[in-house]
Design a protein around this motif. Structure first.
Motif, mmCIF file in Angstrom:
data_model
loop_
_atom_site.group_PDB
_atom_site.id
_atom_site.type_symbol
_atom_site.label_atom_id
_atom_site.label_comp_id
_atom_site.label_asym_id
_atom_site.label_seq_id
_atom_site.Cartn_x
_atom_site.Cartn_y
_atom_site.Cartn_z
ATOM 1 N N GLU A 53 -72.391 -21.160 -73.084
ATOM 2 C CA GLU A 53 -72.397 -21.791 -71.774
ATOM 3 C C GLU A 53 -72.110 -23.270 -71.972
ATOM 4 O O GLU A 53 -72.623 -23.886 -72.911
ATOM 5 C CB GLU A 53 -73.754 -21.603 -71.076
ATOM 6 C CG GLU A 53 -74.052 -20.164 -70.722
ATOM 7 C CD GLU A 53 -75.401 -19.982 -70.047
ATOM 8 O OE1 GLU A 53 -75.677 -18.870 -69.569
ATOM 9 O OE2 GLU A 53 -76.186 -20.958 -70.001
ATOM 10 N N GLN A 98 -76.287 -13.673 -79.156
ATOM 11 C CA GLN A 98 -75.255 -13.015 -79.941
ATOM 12 C C GLN A 98 -75.185 -11.540 -79.603
ATOM 13 O O GLN A 98 -76.167 -10.929 -79.180
ATOM 14 C CB GLN A 98 -75.515 -13.183 -81.443
ATOM 15 C CG GLN A 98 -75.278 -14.588 -81.956
ATOM 16 C CD GLN A 98 -75.295 -14.641 -83.475
ATOM 17 O OE1 GLN A 98 -75.879 -13.789 -84.136
ATOM 18 N NE2 GLN A 98 -74.639 -15.655 -84.035
ATOM 19 N N GLU A 99 -73.999 -10.998 -79.797
ATOM 20 C CA GLU A 99 -73.768 -9.572 -79.646
ATOM 21 C C GLU A 99 -73.218 -9.040 -80.947
ATOM 22 O O GLU A 99 -72.204 -9.533 -81.449
ATOM 23 C CB GLU A 99 -72.778 -9.297 -78.512
ATOM 24 C CG GLU A 99 -73.240 -9.780 -77.150
ATOM 25 C CD GLU A 99 -72.200 -9.533 -76.074
ATOM 26 O OE1 GLU A 99 -71.184 -8.856 -76.382
ATOM 27 O OE2 GLU A 99 -72.392 -10.016 -74.948
ATOM 28 N N GLU A 110 -68.246 -20.501 -69.157
ATOM 29 C CA GLU A 110 -68.823 -19.461 -70.000
ATOM 30 C C GLU A 110 -67.739 -18.983 -70.954
ATOM 31 O O GLU A 110 -66.542 -19.102 -70.668
ATOM 32 C CB GLU A 110 -69.354 -18.296 -69.163
ATOM 33 C CG GLU A 110 -70.563 -18.646 -68.327
ATOM 34 C CD GLU A 110 -71.107 -17.450 -67.565
ATOM 35 O OE1 GLU A 110 -70.481 -16.360 -67.623
ATOM 36 O OE2 GLU A 110 -72.151 -17.600 -66.906
ATOM 37 N N TRP A 156 -67.103 -17.426 -75.388
ATOM 38 C CA TRP A 156 -67.615 -16.889 -76.638
ATOM 39 C C TRP A 156 -66.957 -17.582 -77.816
ATOM 40 O O TRP A 156 -65.897 -18.201 -77.698
ATOM 41 C CB TRP A 156 -67.365 -15.380 -76.719
ATOM 42 C CG TRP A 156 -65.926 -14.958 -76.523
ATOM 43 C CD1 TRP A 156 -65.348 -14.543 -75.365
ATOM 44 C CD2 TRP A 156 -64.875 -14.947 -77.511
ATOM 45 N NE1 TRP A 156 -64.015 -14.264 -75.560
ATOM 46 C CE2 TRP A 156 -63.692 -14.493 -76.871
ATOM 47 C CE3 TRP A 156 -64.824 -15.258 -78.865
ATOM 48 C CZ2 TRP A 156 -62.473 -14.363 -77.544
ATOM 49 C CZ3 TRP A 156 -63.608 -15.127 -79.542
ATOM 50 C CH2 TRP A 156 -62.458 -14.676 -78.877
ATOM 51 N N ARG A 207 -72.283 -15.842 -77.491
ATOM 52 C CA ARG A 207 -71.995 -16.225 -76.112
ATOM 53 C C ARG A 207 -72.258 -17.713 -75.918
ATOM 54 O O ARG A 207 -73.197 -18.278 -76.495
ATOM 55 C CB ARG A 207 -72.860 -15.419 -75.144
ATOM 56 C CG ARG A 207 -72.491 -13.940 -75.085
ATOM 57 C CD ARG A 207 -71.130 -13.748 -74.443
ATOM 58 N NE ARG A 207 -70.705 -12.348 -74.455
ATOM 59 C CZ ARG A 207 -69.510 -11.943 -74.054
ATOM 60 N NH1 ARG A 207 -68.622 -12.839 -73.612
ATOM 61 N NH2 ARG A 207 -69.171 -10.677 -74.095
#
Length: 261
Positions: free
Chosen positions: A147, A102-103, A161, A163, A145
């Motif tokens: 995948e 996570q961001e 990829e 989000w 994020r």
């Protein structure tokens, strides 16, 4: 529409919890002159086995026009599905979604319609800065994020990829592989969003020799509740082996088309 988080859902999947379940509805396929515009029936199921990933299975059907009604895109997903008659499998696909970190957002708040307009402590992204905040700026959900890997019986595999933040997700292919006889397909982008309780999604792709992304598929699906989520009967003569020449939104075998959904 409310939903409950399964007791055995891995904590890593909480940002994806709103996707879990079976969704059915309708949509449109089109790709220039290669795939003439047509209405289709769609089903997506997101499930899990307790591990830190979701499995997505997607099926798209062409329609029996004699038993299907014309729909506007303002028709709710489940209502639309009830008014159309699946005829033949167009494509199937299986994909695995895996959160990889996570961001935290830069600062608090966000525009009401933007990716940041969601709560960090509710999987559906709803909420504000607290009870009695009186219209305070909405909390901003962390960006998770993703995948993914996907495969379809038409001979394509892909690595993705992207989000997810609140009730919105966006993914794009990083690599696409195909078998020797599969139709060329080089790139796909997909967007998902929860709008009015329905799952809305779109796909662009570059295929059939095209180098630029073009619109290929879109859909509006409603969440299926209770026993109805068990799956629908596939019309006779629509075995998966007959389906597709491409990923989750392809053409029946033998057609000169390829797609992904």
């Amino acid at each position: 529409m409310t939903f409950s988080i399964p007791d055995d859902l891995a904590p890593e999947l909480y940002p994806l919890a709103w996707l879990v379940g079976t969704w059915r509805g309708y949509g449109i396929l089109t790709y220039g002159q290669t795939v003439p515009e047509q209405a289709v029936a769609q089903e997506m199921t997101f499930d899990h086995d307790g591990g830190p990933y979701l499995r997505q299975t997607t099926t798209i059907w062409t329609l029996d026009a004699t038993r299907s009604s014309d729909l506007g895109f303002d028709t709710p997903g489940l209502e639309g599905f009830a008014r159309i008659a699946p005829a033949r499998i167009w494509s199937t696909e299986t994909a695995y979604w895996r959160p990889v970190g996570q961001e935290e957002p830069d600062g608090e708040g966000g525009s009401p319609g933007g990716p940041g307009a969601a709560s960090a402590d509710r999987p559906d992204g709803a909420g504000t800065d607290g009870p009695g905040s009186g219209g305070a700026r909405p909390r901003t959900a962390p960006l998770t994020r993703l995948e993914l890997v996907s495969a379809d019986p038409a001979g394509h595999v892909a690595v993705w990829e992207g989000w997810i933040r609140g009730p919105r997700a966006q993914i794009g292919t990083q690599a696409v592989g195909r078998t020797r006889t599969a139709v060329p397909l080089t790139q796909m982008n997909r967007m998902f969003g929860l709008v009015g309780g329905d799952l809305m999604w779109t796909q662009d792709m570059a295929a059939f020799g095209e180098t630029e992304l073009k619109t290929y598929a879109s859909g509006r699906l409603g969440r299926v509740q209770g026993p109805d989520a068990a799956g629908i009967a596939v019309p006779a003569g629509t075995a998966a082996a007959e389906a597709s020449a491409v990923p989750a939104a392809s053409a029946p075998a033998g057609a000169d088309t390829d797609a992904g959904a």
